[in-house]
Design an enzyme around this catalytic site. Structure first.
Site, PDB file in Angstrom:
ATOM      1  N   CYS A 158       0.841  -1.186   0.000  1.00 42.39           N
ATOM      2  CA  CYS A 158       0.000   0.000   0.000  1.00 42.39           C
ATOM      3  C   CYS A 158       0.878   1.237   0.000  1.00 42.39           C
ATOM      4  CB  CYS A 158      -0.910   0.023   1.234  1.00 42.39           C
ATOM      5  SG  CYS A 158      -2.045  -1.377   1.344  1.00 42.39           S
TER       6      CYS A 158
ATOM      7  N   GLY B 265      -0.658   0.672  -4.988  1.00 38.42           N
ATOM      8  CA  GLY B 265      -1.972   0.095  -4.724  1.00 38.42           C
ATOM      9  C   GLY B 265      -3.013   0.660  -5.656  1.00 38.42           C
TER      10      GLY B 265
ATOM     11  N   ASN C 144       0.672   0.436   5.913  1.00 35.44           N
ATOM     12  CA  ASN C 144       1.246  -0.354   4.834  1.00 35.44           C
ATOM     13  C   ASN C 144       2.015  -1.507   5.464  1.00 35.44           C
ATOM     14  OD1 ASN C 144       2.520  -1.300   2.455  1.00 35.44           O
ATOM     15  ND2 ASN C 144       4.228   0.118   2.751  1.00 35.44           N
ATOM     16  N   GLY C 145       1.642  -2.723   5.128  1.00 35.64           N
ATOM     17  CA  GLY C 145       2.334  -3.875   5.693  1.00 35.64           C
ATOM     18  C   GLY C 145       1.383  -5.005   6.025  1.00 35.64           C
TER      19      GLY C 145
ATOM     20  N   TYR D 163      11.144  -4.148  -7.428  1.00 35.61           N
ATOM     21  CA  TYR D 163       9.900  -4.000  -8.176  1.00 35.61           C
ATOM     22  C   TYR D 163       8.999  -2.860  -7.711  1.00 35.61           C
ATOM     23  CZ  TYR D 163       5.196  -5.157  -9.913  1.00 35.61           C
ATOM     24  OH  TYR D 163       3.956  -5.098 -10.488  1.00 35.61           O
TER      25      TYR D 163
ATOM     26  N   ASP E 182      13.278  -9.299 -17.069  1.00 37.34           N
ATOM     27  CA  ASP E 182      12.165  -8.910 -16.203  1.00 37.34           C
ATOM     28  C   ASP E 182      12.689  -8.694 -14.795  1.00 37.34           C
ATOM     29  OD1 ASP E 182       9.618  -8.222 -15.507  1.00 37.34           O
ATOM     30  OD2 ASP E 182       8.696 -10.113 -16.111  1.00 37.34           O
ATOM     31  N   ASP E 183      11.916  -7.944 -13.987  1.00 37.56           N
ATOM     32  CA  ASP E 183      12.362  -7.692 -12.614  1.00 37.56           C
ATOM     33  C   ASP E 183      12.292  -8.949 -11.766  1.00 37.56           C
ATOM     34  OD1 ASP E 183       9.514  -7.633 -11.329  1.00 37.56           O
ATOM     35  OD2 ASP E 183       9.404  -6.180 -12.953  1.00 37.56           O
TER      36      ASP E 183
END
Length: 509
Positions: free
Chosen positions: A2, A31, A105-106, A260, A369-370
């Site tokens: 988030c 998010g 966030n978490g 990412y 790609d990451d």
């Protein structure tokens, strides 16, 4: 994952809403499921708007004009625990004590125990499945114990310190006490990011918390610093107070932020995301050389946009192989990684990316790609390359093989849904349809990030090695978590979300 933000203006007649709205747009990549803002003025009256959807969908000019007050907090969400229903949209609010608004966030690893405590001991009602609501109610319960008519800084510091002793997991939090001020704090390991900055105005200093520095930079905030692990910061109209409330044996930021999630123009814990991705490309080139040996037949290197572009450029430069943009991206389709259900992700890969035959036809292509999580996106992209005439398709990942779920706020799926779980590199290549897959080593990844801040000795790399830094994650916990996260559950959550209206916003005091 988030995105969170909080702002307090020196001018009490000013509006925090424009800064909060802009900050959420800058954090939209963190998010895309829901967004919300709650503001407060000097008298403590709250104004609120939140709902499911992108920032641009949730807010319009009329709603923004009603978000009155010089302080407030904002949130953009995608579901890591709980459902996608609008009741889960943040920020959350409790009226007792003092009127507290909260965004997070978490993810908590002892959420079940906390829920039981709040029900049976604290007797506080929990209305959603979100662990953010649990955090809010723990903080509220700790403040309630003061029994005071008005709260002060010492009371808040004590309440947060007690919260640290009760809560386990990875979390960065912002809170607002109505008419009083804003608060920011971060888990003792610093797993999830949180930064603080200030901005000179005619009336004095404005302050803002945000998940990433890019939000502060774009809005003119300077003197940006990270909130330290285990530190709490309280900002009122009269004072800025910060205190280290708890010490941990070691700091361990989530390394996937650099791979990412974070924007490349952000700086997290003193580390440039952009520079770390350049370093990942250089290290990945060494792995490609090692994997191919004397039989390197790569004609062109093509990134999977957008996160891997920086690394692919550096990899191309080191290998001396031509770099080309082979995929055209539709920027109006959200991140497929966080979409519910394999079928939805698969369809949206084709809607999001279009392969240009000009760059693929008759060539041996190395896609960069990451990371490779479920393999759904990779499989579709590789097939797209073959459909437009690629001869051989290889894929290189800036991250090591992801074999374990993330429990600290990134909704990486169950072990059985991870394409690398219990598979060799050759088996992974066969599963996603590649001629070869090359992974970054975990040792090189850590070096790539740590080189820009050697003071950080450890990172959370649990998705690669299964070592969870909080020390409380076992098979029983993972099994329970996977029961909430598998695609069937996510699809049901998505259906429930639609039943209440994806863009059903509301406003109230």
């Amino acid at each position: 994952m988030c995105g969170i933000s909080a702002v307090i203006l020196a001018d009490q007649s000013g509006s925090a809403c424009p800064d909060l709205f802009e900050s959420l747009g800058l954090l939209q990549h963190r998010g895309q499921d829901a967004a919300g803002i709650v503001t407060s003025g000097p008298k403590g009256r709250l104004s609120q708007c939140k709902g499911n959807g992108m920032v641009r969908d949730v807010f319009d000019e009329q709603q923004l004009s009603r978000l009155i007050g010089h302080l407030g907090i904002g949130h953009v969400r995608y579901p890591t625990a709980g459902s996608s229903s609008m009741s889960e949209a943040q920020p959350f609010y409790v009226n007792s004590p003092y009127g507290i608004v909260f965004a997070h966030n978490g993810n908590l690893t002892n959420a079940r125990e906390i829920r039981t405590f709040l029900d049976k001991v604290a007797h506080r009602h929990i209305n959603t499945d979100s662990d953010s609501e649990l955090l809010l109610n723990i903080l509220a319960n700790n403040l309630q114990k003061t029994g005071k008519f008005r709260v002060n800084e010492e009371d808040i510091f004590t309440a947060i310190k007690d919260l640290y002793l009760q809560i386990k997991g990875g979390y960065a939090c912002v809170a607002m006490v109505a008419g009083y001020g804003i608060i920011g704090f971060r888990d003792p390991h610093g797993i999830r990011p949180l930064v603080l900055g200030r901005r000179r105005s005619v009336a004095g200093w404005d302050y803002m918390f945000a998940s990433e520095s890019v939000a502060l930079d774009a809005l003119g905030f300077t003197d940006v610093r990270d909130v330290n692990p285990g530190e709490a910061v309280i900002i009122t109209e009269k004072n800025v107070a910060h205190r280290q409330l708890i010490q941990c044996d070691y700091m361990a930021p989530c390394i996937f932020e650099y791979v990412y999630f974070a924007r490349q123009d952000s700086i997290i814990d003193g580390i440039s995301v952009y520079k770390s991705r350049l370093a990942m490309g250089e290290a990945l080139a060494d792995q490609v050389i090692k994997s191919f040996g004397n039989k390197m037949d790569i004609d062109v290197i093509i990134p999977v946009p957008d996160t891997s572009r920086v690394a692919a450029l550096q990899l191309s430069r080191k290998l001396g192989v031509e770099y080309r943009e082979g995929f055209n991206k539709n920027r109006y389709v959200g991140r497929t990684f966080i979409m519910p259900g394999q079928q939805t992700r698969r369809k949206n890969v084709r809607r999001k990316l279009n392969a240009m035959a000009l760059e693929f036809h008759g060539k041996n292509v190395l896609l960069v790609d990451d990371s490779i999580v479920r393999g759904t996106t990779s499989k579709e992209i590789i097939q797209m390359a073959r459909d437009v005439g690629a001869k051989n398709v290889y894929i290189a990942s800036c991250a090591p093989a992801i074999r374990y779920p993330n429990v600290y706020g990134i909704d990486m799926p169950t072990r059985s849904e991870l394409v690398a779980h219990n598979r060799t590199d050759e088996e992974i290549a066969a599963e996603i349809g590649a001629d070869k897959v090359v992974y970054q080593s975990i040792e090189d990844l850590v070096k790539c990030v740590r080189r820009f801040n050697p003071n950080i000795e450890t990172f959370d790399t649990s998705v690669f090695d299964g070592r969870y830094v909080t020390g409380d994650v076992d098979d029983e916990y993972l099994s329970h978590l996977e029961g909430e996260r598998n695609d069937d559950c996510r699809s049901r959550a998505s259906f429930d979300s639609e039943s209440v209206g994806l863009h059903n916003n509301f406003y109230g005091h």
